[in-house]
Design an enzyme around this catalytic site. Sequence first.
Site, PDB file in Angstrom:
ATOM      1  N   TRP A 401       0.832  -1.203   0.000  1.00  0.00           N
ATOM      2  CA  TRP A 401       0.000   0.000   0.000  1.00  0.00           C
ATOM      3  C   TRP A 401       0.868   1.256   0.000  1.00  0.00           C
ATOM      4  CZ3 TRP A 401      -0.370   4.203   3.235  1.00  0.00           C
ATOM      5  CH2 TRP A 401      -1.490   5.032   3.084  1.00  0.00           C
ATOM      6  N   HIS A 402       2.008   1.183   0.686  1.00  0.00           N
ATOM      7  CA  HIS A 402       2.864   2.354   0.801  1.00  0.00           C
ATOM      8  C   HIS A 402       3.617   2.683  -0.487  1.00  0.00           C
ATOM      9  CE1 HIS A 402       2.217   1.808   5.141  1.00  0.00           C
ATOM     10  NE2 HIS A 402       2.617   3.052   5.262  1.00  0.00           N
ATOM     11  N   GLY A 403       3.786   1.723  -1.362  1.00  0.00           N
ATOM     12  CA  GLY A 403       4.515   2.009  -2.594  1.00  0.00           C
ATOM     13  C   GLY A 403       4.517   0.839  -3.544  1.00  0.00           C
ATOM     14  N   PHE A 552       1.774   8.412  -1.530  1.00  0.00           N
ATOM     15  CA  PHE A 552       1.044   7.174  -1.310  1.00  0.00           C
ATOM     16  C   PHE A 552      -0.453   7.353  -1.559  1.00  0.00           C
ATOM     17  CE2 PHE A 552       4.535   6.804   2.017  1.00  0.00           C
ATOM     18  CZ  PHE A 552       5.412   6.284   1.099  1.00  0.00           C
TER      19      PHE A 552
END
Length: 552
Positions: A401-403, A552
């Site tokens: 989800w963060h990258g 993000f």
Amino acid sequence: MNRLNDIFTFTEDFPLIFTQINFWIFFAIVYFIFALVYKKVPLRNAYLFLISLFFYYKTSGLFIGILVFSTLVDFIIGRSIYKSEHKNKRLILVCLSVFINLFVLCYFKYAYFFTDAFNALFSTQYQVFNYLAYWGNSFNNQNYFTVDKIILPVGISFYTFQTISYSVDIYRKKLKPLNSILDFGFFVSFFPQLVAGPIVRAESFVPQISKPTVLTKKHFDSGTFLILKGLIKKMLFADFIAMHFLDRVFDTPEMYSGFTNILAMIGYSLQIYGDFSGYTDIAIGLALLMGFNLPINFNAPYKAINAGDFWKRWHMSLSTWLRDYLYIPLGGNRKGSYASYIILSFILLGVMIAFRELIVVYSILIISLLLFIVSLYNAKVKNHINTNLNLMLTMLIGGLWHGASWKFVIWGGLNGLGIVVYKYWRKISPYELNNSWYARVWKITLTFIFITFTRIYFRGESMAHISRWYTQVAHHMDWSHAIDILLHYKVVFIVILLGYITHWLPENTKVIIESLYAKSPLFIKIALGVCTGIICYQAFSSDFQPFIYFQF
């Protein structure tokens, strides 16, 4: 007039950011009009929705169309779910909502990620093509949109999760849908938290939408205190140390000693905390000034005594979202589902592709095979695997989800592994039941070291970049120049030390400080605001410093 023109027209290089004077002029105008309309709830909601759309336009330009599309789709589907009395139809509708939201998110955020993985797996050379931009250009016969690249809209991960929670909560009968598209649009796009959180859950925010605004002295005191605290976190404890030390080291880690690289990682833990929690402090403060409560997103995370405790304190709105909408539906800590094993297979395949090292591939295959064989003959081992499988999957997906990169998956996996290891370690740890101050300091120190140095996968630009950092730490510590480094960057290290001291202050001390601020006369509050402005201005750089979580 030029400044007002900059504020109210879209400029890609100068979006409305909390740390810029343009935002505060914008907010002053917005708040003045808000004071005139807030007593009329429908008008207040419509006004804030339109202002939020404008704010997002200032941040992302024509990507506002994606936000409007997501709003319309989930408003319609949410009402359809509520009206339907057939269980299967309700299930189909909620799955449709989740599919559409995740498809849009994946298209913009993970197109390159999936294309690179496909090319690596099948030895192809496909290139990303923006079909949405091509379709948009066909309407006016002009090449207005770039078709050879896909740009990530700011905040799409945050508002996508919010709209998913709305549909799922209606499906679970925890929430009634909103009757007005303007009210729902207000929930999705409320501008203080729109682009970097906290992630607002429908069940907690939607009930506030229909209630009249109540503004009290407590709202003002808490709101202004959070805003001032957030500005100091962002501009002093994040931007200042990044500009004057961290960015230089991380850009070229091979040019600095291993000792300096280690100090940079310690500084980065403060930077990312100051940056992200600073944003959410300001967002929560702005919302309070308008009479709305947003969820707390941080609870002194570097006071955590283990990795699990850390994730209960860090980015709490994401952690609880993943728990309620991913971890528990997958089976929680009770069992592994078919979905669990399918997702795990794809992730392990991706990790093997990312490393492209035979030793990594063989290690993963051998370990997976051994665990599978043992689990067939040993129910206890199978139970342990199922108990921890969903936890690991949740952390791996949380990392993704963060990258859109395997290094984020690795980072999430390392944090998941830290939680799993602690679950077993606490059963034999001699410190687990020891509540003395030195045992607590030991636990906090170990947790901080673990969290800090797994973040190299979060901060590193690429696996090659991360490898260079490890090389310097392993082979070029250069202790002989350690004192010189500390003296050369002494102002930066003083700021870092000050940042950690304020973070580790006892909670009751922080409560006393906020209470003293609340009880102080108005002229004292104004003086503190002016002093904060001066401090932040002194730390200010002409270089644009966006919030880290904007990506993000």
